[in-house]
Design an enzyme around this catalytic site. Structure first.
Site, PDB file in Angstrom:
ATOM      1  N   ALA A 233       0.840  -1.267  -0.345  1.00 23.87           N
ATOM      2  CA  ALA A 233      -0.210  -0.231  -0.486  1.00 23.87           C
ATOM      3  C   ALA A 233       0.869   1.293   0.246  1.00 23.87           C
ATOM      4  O   ALA A 233       1.303   1.743  -1.355  1.00 23.87           O
ATOM      5  CB  ALA A 233      -1.246   0.417   1.119  1.00 23.87           C
ATOM      6  N   ARG A 234       0.750   1.670   1.166  1.00 20.25           N
ATOM      7  CA  ARG A 234       2.052   2.748   1.395  1.00 20.25           C
ATOM      8  C   ARG A 234       2.803   2.695   2.487  1.00 20.25           C
ATOM      9  O   ARG A 234       1.951   2.359   3.614  1.00 20.25           O
ATOM     10  CB  ARG A 234       1.601   4.215   1.445  1.00 20.25           C
ATOM     11  N   ASP A 258       7.109  -3.911   0.064  1.00 17.79           N
ATOM     12  CA  ASP A 258       7.240  -3.340  -1.302  1.00 17.79           C
ATOM     13  C   ASP A 258       7.686  -1.446  -1.578  1.00 17.79           C
ATOM     14  O   ASP A 258       7.899  -0.815  -2.452  1.00 17.79           O
ATOM     15  CB  ASP A 258       6.728  -3.956  -2.307  1.00 17.79           C
ATOM     16  N   GLU A 263      11.467   6.489   0.366  1.00 19.11           N
ATOM     17  CA  GLU A 263      11.830   6.266  -1.178  1.00 19.11           C
ATOM     18  C   GLU A 263      12.579   6.239  -2.389  1.00 19.11           C
ATOM     19  O   GLU A 263      12.294   7.661  -2.254  1.00 19.11           O
ATOM     20  CB  GLU A 263      10.532   5.538  -1.701  1.00 19.11           C
ATOM     21  N   HIS A 282       9.412  -1.021  -4.390  1.00 19.70           N
ATOM     22  CA  HIS A 282       7.829  -0.307  -4.935  1.00 19.70           C
ATOM     23  C   HIS A 282       7.798  -0.267  -6.277  1.00 19.70           C
ATOM     24  O   HIS A 282       7.449   0.083  -7.092  1.00 19.70           O
ATOM     25  CB  HIS A 282       7.990   0.984  -4.606  1.00 19.70           C
ATOM     26  N   SER A 284       5.329  -3.810  -7.301  1.00 27.06           N
ATOM     27  CA  SER A 284       4.043  -5.114  -6.377  1.00 27.06           C
ATOM     28  C   SER A 284       3.740  -4.912  -7.588  1.00 27.06           C
ATOM     29  O   SER A 284       2.746  -5.790  -8.003  1.00 27.06           O
ATOM     30  CB  SER A 284       3.578  -4.899  -5.644  1.00 27.06           C
TER      31      SER A 284
END
Length: 327
Positions: A233-234, A258, A263, A282, A284
């Site tokens: 998600a985040r 992920d 980031e 990041h 997925s």
């Protein structure tokens, strides 16, 4: 003859000025490509904006220059990095890439669940050491998964996990006794009371004030000692310090992550080496061809916009997601 009317202008924000979005020749508009530094100039007089660089926050700084803007499309499912007070209060319509990433992300989650159950991380380490180590692994049939987020991505995850024999529940804003994909949906307010049931806790909710820091020390403490957390998600939905402590102290079985609060994840961040942690960049939902799918989705909406037809995937700016993609 009267002069030909000027074509509508669509600004396109990319990471680099040389980037181009595929397949937009079918859209009868003038495209102004720019990077973050050139966004202020590109958005002046533009009626629409495509955020191809969907993590950029550059629009906030140049908002006064967006003097003709009617529509913003974000080439991502989440819009948390875009929204700010002036945009929320404006009449500008925001749409997103809802639907593009549902199946790829569900497949990523299934892969993470399988890898955790089959001990793939340990197998790779034994192979690296040339060590023959016989082990018994777990079956995922009958295992319990709690999916936080009952929108399109969460539902596709639930359907895929059910298809391989797992028992699935959901967590969202509203409790539901009978849901076609989740069976039972508990409220996220009761997450700490609900997580003791699951073997895999999957986060698929948008980042909103209600979900920020949702998975905190109390939720992690309530999880089974061998439970597995998956976050697609985040990053800020998880208290990363509390997660790091839970992994380091062996209070949960592992985490497939992920997304992160920062980031790219800094090379010195301790999560890289945390016991049971699997880190991906990041990615997925990013399967081969996804950019073309995103471009086709935008082009379809752009043709609708030019024809004065209702747009698809309109975000409720007060909520931060498309109605129906409940948290």
């Amino acid at each position: 003859m009267p002069p030909q009317a000027a074509r509508p202008v669509i600004a396109v924000l990319c990471e680099r000025t040389t980037d181009r979005v595929p397949g937009l020749a079918c859209v009868d508009a003038e495209f102004r490509y720019c990077d973050a530094d050139g966004l202020g100039r590109a958005v002046e007089g533009a009626q629409a904006l495509l955020l191809w660089d969907y993590f950029s926050t550059a629009l906030r700084a140049v908002w006064p220059q967006a003097d003709a803007l009617e529509w913003i499309h974000v080439a991502a499912a989440g819009v948390d990095t875009l929204l700010f007070d002036q945009l929320r209060e404006s009449d500008v319509v925001v749409t997103n890439a809802r639907g593009v990433f549902d199946r790829p992300i569900a497949e990523y989650v299934l892969g993470a669940v399988l890898a955790h159950a089959k001990g793939s991380q340990a197998s790779l380490e034994f192979q690296r050491r040339h060590e023959w180590r016989y082990r018994e692994t777990r079956s995922i049939a009958g295992a319990h998964a709690l999916v936080v987020g009952t929108g399109g991505i969460g539902r596709e995850i639930a359907r895929l996990l059910r298809a391989v024999g797992m028992s699935v529940r959901g967590a969202g804003r509203v409790a539901v006794d009978e849901d076609p994909d989740f069976g039972t949906v508990v409220t996220t307010d009761d997450l700490a009371a609900a997580v003791g049931w699951c073997d895999h806790l999957v986060l698929a909710a948008p980042l909103t004030p209600a979900t920020r820091g949702l998975v905190d020390a109390a939720v992690l403490k309530a999880m089974k000692s061998d439970a597995h957390l998956v976050n697609i998600a985040r990053g800020p939905i998880v208290d990363e310090d509390a997660l790091l402590a839970a992994l380091t102290e062996g209070r949960i079985g592992g985490a497939t992550l992920d997304v992160f609060g920062i980031e790219p994840l800094p090379a010195e961040h301790p999560l890289w080496d945390a016991p049971g942690a699997v880190i991906t960049a990041h990615m997925s939902g990013d399967v081969t061809g996804f950019r073309e799918t995103l471009a086709d989705q935008f082009a379809d909406n752009a043709r609708r916009w030019l024809a004065g037809q209702p747009l698809r995937n309109v975000v409720d700016k007060s909520l931060g997601y498309v109605p129906g993609d409940a948290t």
